[in-house]
Scaffold this motif. Structure first.
Motif, PDB file in Angstrom:
ATOM      1  N   LYS A   1       0.831  -1.190   0.000  1.00  0.00           N
ATOM      2  CA  LYS A   1       0.000   0.000   0.000  1.00  0.00           C
ATOM      3  C   LYS A   1       0.870   1.247   0.000  1.00  0.00           C
ATOM      4  N   ARG A   2       1.941   1.208   0.731  1.00  0.00           N
ATOM      5  CA  ARG A   2       2.818   2.369   0.814  1.00  0.00           C
ATOM      6  C   ARG A   2       3.464   2.660  -0.550  1.00  0.00           C
ATOM      7  N   GLU A   3       3.832   1.600  -1.289  1.00  0.00           N
ATOM      8  CA  GLU A   3       4.412   1.785  -2.612  1.00  0.00           C
ATOM      9  C   GLU A   3       3.375   2.342  -3.581  1.00  0.00           C
ATOM     10  N   SER A   4       2.135   1.956  -3.404  1.00  0.00           N
ATOM     11  CA  SER A   4       1.076   2.459  -4.259  1.00  0.00           C
ATOM     12  C   SER A   4       0.891   3.965  -4.063  1.00  0.00           C
ATOM     13  N   ASN A   5       0.963   4.409  -2.808  1.00  0.00           N
ATOM     14  CA  ASN A   5       0.833   5.841  -2.523  1.00  0.00           C
ATOM     15  C   ASN A   5       1.974   6.628  -3.137  1.00  0.00           C
ATOM     16  N   SER A   6       3.188   6.114  -3.042  1.00  0.00           N
ATOM     17  CA  SER A   6       4.327   6.838  -3.594  1.00  0.00           C
ATOM     18  C   SER A   6       4.230   6.903  -5.117  1.00  0.00           C
ATOM     19  N   TYR A   7       3.686   5.863  -5.736  1.00  0.00           N
ATOM     20  CA  TYR A   7       3.486   5.883  -7.183  1.00  0.00           C
ATOM     21  C   TYR A   7       2.542   7.016  -7.580  1.00  0.00           C
ATOM     22  N   TRP A   8       1.446   7.161  -6.863  1.00  0.00           N
ATOM     23  CA  TRP A   8       0.475   8.211  -7.189  1.00  0.00           C
ATOM     24  C   TRP A   8       1.049   9.602  -6.937  1.00  0.00           C
ATOM     25  N   ILE A   9       1.858   9.715  -5.905  1.00  0.00           N
ATOM     26  CA  ILE A   9       2.484  11.011  -5.612  1.00  0.00           C
ATOM     27  C   ILE A   9       3.452  11.384  -6.728  1.00  0.00           C
ATOM     28  N   LEU A  10       4.261  10.412  -7.184  1.00  0.00           N
ATOM     29  CA  LEU A  10       5.198  10.680  -8.275  1.00  0.00           C
ATOM     30  C   LEU A  10       4.457  11.006  -9.571  1.00  0.00           C
ATOM     31  N   LEU A  11       3.357  10.323  -9.798  1.00  0.00           N
ATOM     32  CA  LEU A  11       2.555  10.594 -10.987  1.00  0.00           C
ATOM     33  C   LEU A  11       1.960  12.005 -10.937  1.00  0.00           C
ATOM     34  N   LEU A  12       1.494  12.407  -9.771  1.00  0.00           N
ATOM     35  CA  LEU A  12       0.932  13.739  -9.591  1.00  0.00           C
ATOM     36  C   LEU A  12       1.995  14.814  -9.783  1.00  0.00           C
ATOM     37  N   ILE A  13       3.193  14.581  -9.269  1.00  0.00           N
ATOM     38  CA  ILE A  13       4.283  15.540  -9.435  1.00  0.00           C
ATOM     39  C   ILE A  13       4.646  15.676 -10.908  1.00  0.00           C
ATOM     40  N   ALA A  14       4.713  14.564 -11.626  1.00  0.00           N
ATOM     41  CA  ALA A  14       5.024  14.612 -13.052  1.00  0.00           C
ATOM     42  C   ALA A  14       3.937  15.377 -13.814  1.00  0.00           C
ATOM     43  N   LEU A  15       2.698  15.168 -13.454  1.00  0.00           N
ATOM     44  CA  LEU A  15       1.595  15.882 -14.085  1.00  0.00           C
ATOM     45  C   LEU A  15       1.679  17.380 -13.805  1.00  0.00           C
TER      46      LEU A  15
END
Length: 82
Positions: A1-15
């Motif tokens: 779950k923690r890795e999933s959150n970091s993925y979404w955060i990185l995706l949001l930053i890239a966006l």
């Protein structure tokens, strides 16, 4: 779950970087057009405030163009790494 959150955060930053790149590009183009308009009117018609306005617009153009260049470098580096 923690890795999933970091993925979404990185995706949001890239966006956000992509959106900021397009906004900075648009503002740079608008500033450049504005500066060209002032220069076509003629520098001899500008008052002290007009020169200050022109210098302020040129400074903003340099700042926003720098942002575009920095974000463009990051975007091209990230594409070559993946």
């Amino acid at each position: 779950k923690r890795e999933s959150n970091s993925y979404w955060i990185l995706l949001l930053i890239a966006l956000m970087k992509g959106v900021l790149l397009y906004i900075a590009t648009g503002v740079s183009i608008i500033l450049l057009i504005n500066i060209i308009r002032v220069l076509t009117i003629g520098l001899n018609r500008l008052s002290e405030y007009g020169y200050g306005y022109l210098v302020g617009k040129a400074t903003l153009l340099v700042i926003f163009t720098s942002i575009v260049i920095i974000l463009k470098k990051h975007k091209s580096k990230s594409r070559t790494q993946s």
